[in-house]
Write a protein that holds these residues in place. Structure first.
Motif, short mmCIF file in Angstrom:
data_model
loop_
_atom_site.label_atom_id
_atom_site.label_comp_id
_atom_site.label_asym_id
_atom_site.label_seq_id
_atom_site.Cartn_x
_atom_site.Cartn_y
_atom_site.Cartn_z
N PRO A 44 1.90 11.35 -7.66
CA PRO A 44 2.51 12.69 -7.72
C PRO A 44 2.17 13.52 -6.48
N LEU A 45 3.02 14.47 -6.18
CA LEU A 45 2.83 15.32 -5.00
C LEU A 45 1.55 16.15 -5.09
N MET A 46 1.10 16.41 -6.29
CA MET A 46 -0.10 17.23 -6.47
C MET A 46 -1.32 16.58 -5.79
N TYR A 47 -1.38 15.25 -5.76
CA TYR A 47 -2.49 14.58 -5.10
C TYR A 47 -2.49 14.83 -3.60
N ALA A 48 -1.33 14.93 -3.01
CA ALA A 48 -1.25 15.24 -1.58
C ALA A 48 -1.72 16.66 -1.33
N LYS A 49 -1.35 17.58 -2.21
CA LYS A 49 -1.81 18.97 -2.06
C LYS A 49 -3.33 19.06 -2.18
N ILE A 50 -3.87 18.35 -3.15
CA ILE A 50 -5.33 18.37 -3.34
C ILE A 50 -6.03 17.77 -2.12
N MET A 59 0.83 -1.20 0.00
CA MET A 59 0.00 0.00 0.00
C MET A 59 0.86 1.26 0.00
N THR A 60 1.93 1.25 0.79
CA THR A 60 2.78 2.44 0.83
C THR A 60 3.48 2.69 -0.49
N GLU A 61 3.76 1.62 -1.24
CA GLU A 61 4.39 1.79 -2.55
C GLU A 61 3.47 2.55 -3.50
N ILE A 62 2.20 2.26 -3.41
CA ILE A 62 1.23 2.95 -4.26
C ILE A 62 1.16 4.42 -3.88
N ILE A 63 1.13 4.70 -2.59
CA ILE A 63 1.07 6.09 -2.13
C ILE A 63 2.32 6.85 -2.52
N TYR A 64 3.48 6.24 -2.38
CA TYR A 64 4.74 6.90 -2.73
C TYR A 64 4.87 7.12 -4.23
N SER A 65 4.18 6.34 -5.03
CA SER A 65 4.28 6.49 -6.48
C SER A 65 3.38 7.60 -7.02
#
Length: 67
Positions: free
Chosen positions: A9-15, A1-7
């Protein structure tokens, strides 16, 4: 699961962070007006904490958008 999250883009975290801020503003506006100004010496509009929360959240959203 963490591999998917790390893959992702940073824009998804901002959103996601912006979405959480908007949810917090929505929850603040669901509070009754009498509860928000409880303890205030008068009922002037600038004492409405929901307005201050919205203003500060907008500032925070601009910062998240820029950086």
């Amino acid at each position: 699961m963490t591999e998917i999250i790390y893959s992702l883009p940073l824009m998804y975290a901002k959103i996601a962070a912006m979405f959480i801020f908007l949810i917090m503003v929505a929850v603040a506006w669901l509070l009754p007006y009498d509860f928000v100004i409880k303890g205030a010496p008068d009922r002037k509009r600038w004492r409405d904490l929901r307005l201050w929360a919205t203003l500060l959240t907008i500032i925070q959203l601009v910062i998240y958008y820029i950086f």
